[in-house]
Design a protein around this motif. Structure first.
Motif, mmCIF file in Angstrom:
data_model
loop_
_atom_site.group_PDB
_atom_site.id
_atom_site.type_symbol
_atom_site.label_atom_id
_atom_site.label_comp_id
_atom_site.label_asym_id
_atom_site.label_seq_id
_atom_site.Cartn_x
_atom_site.Cartn_y
_atom_site.Cartn_z
ATOM 1 N N LYS A 284 39.159 58.551 14.223
ATOM 2 C CA LYS A 284 39.056 58.388 15.670
ATOM 3 C C LYS A 284 37.601 58.180 16.077
ATOM 4 O O LYS A 284 37.274 57.293 16.859
ATOM 5 N N TYR A 285 36.708 59.008 15.520
ATOM 6 C CA TYR A 285 35.290 58.934 15.882
ATOM 7 C C TYR A 285 34.669 57.610 15.438
ATOM 8 O O TYR A 285 33.895 57.002 16.169
ATOM 9 N N TRP B 38 43.357 61.909 22.191
ATOM 10 C CA TRP B 38 42.713 62.999 21.478
ATOM 11 C C TRP B 38 43.707 64.107 21.145
ATOM 12 O O TRP B 38 43.547 64.808 20.150
ATOM 13 N N GLU C 91 36.330 54.903 14.900
ATOM 14 C CA GLU C 91 37.192 53.833 15.414
ATOM 15 C C GLU C 91 37.754 52.964 14.286
ATOM 16 O O GLU C 91 37.622 51.746 14.279
ATOM 17 N N ILE C 92 38.392 53.634 13.331
ATOM 18 C CA ILE C 92 38.993 52.960 12.186
ATOM 19 C C ILE C 92 40.508 53.139 12.255
ATOM 20 O O ILE C 92 40.998 54.254 12.387
ATOM 21 N N ALA D 35 42.302 55.268 16.083
ATOM 22 C CA ALA D 35 41.283 54.917 17.071
ATOM 23 C C ALA D 35 41.912 54.697 18.447
ATOM 24 O O ALA D 35 41.256 54.925 19.471
ATOM 25 N N GLN D 36 43.170 54.296 18.476
ATOM 26 C CA GLN D 36 43.856 54.028 19.735
ATOM 27 C C GLN D 36 44.649 55.227 20.247
ATOM 28 O O GLN D 36 45.137 55.213 21.368
#
Length: 82
Positions: A14-15, A26, A17-18, A22-23
């Motif tokens: 997530k951090y 949280w 953006e992989i 990423a979408q």
């Protein structure tokens, strides 16, 4: 422990953006951490943690006894015989 590892991987994805995380929101990314806390709380409350520790300790103790008996040439103790 697996939930903690999964949480760290999802957090990194997530951090950085992989991939699909990423979408994600949280809440979805951080949910494995909440599940890990719930698991640890249940394991401590139910006695699961203590029971597993006692089982490991008993297995180590029995292995030491068996090894000592084997070194003395006595063999392992037969059940039902004294």
């Amino acid at each position: 422990m697996y939930l903690l590892g999964l949480g760290i991987i999802l957090l990194a994805m997530k951090y950085l953006e992989i991939g699909p995380p990423a979408q994600w929101s949280w809440w979805g990314v951080l949910s494995p951490f909440a599940l890990a806390v719930a698991w640890w709380a249940w394991a401590d409350w139910s006695g699961y943690t203590k029971r597993k520790a006692v089982e490991r300790e008993n297995a180590r103790r029995q292995a030491r006894i068996d090894k000592s008996r084997e070194q003395l040439g006595l063999g392992t103790k037969k059940s039902g015989r004294r």
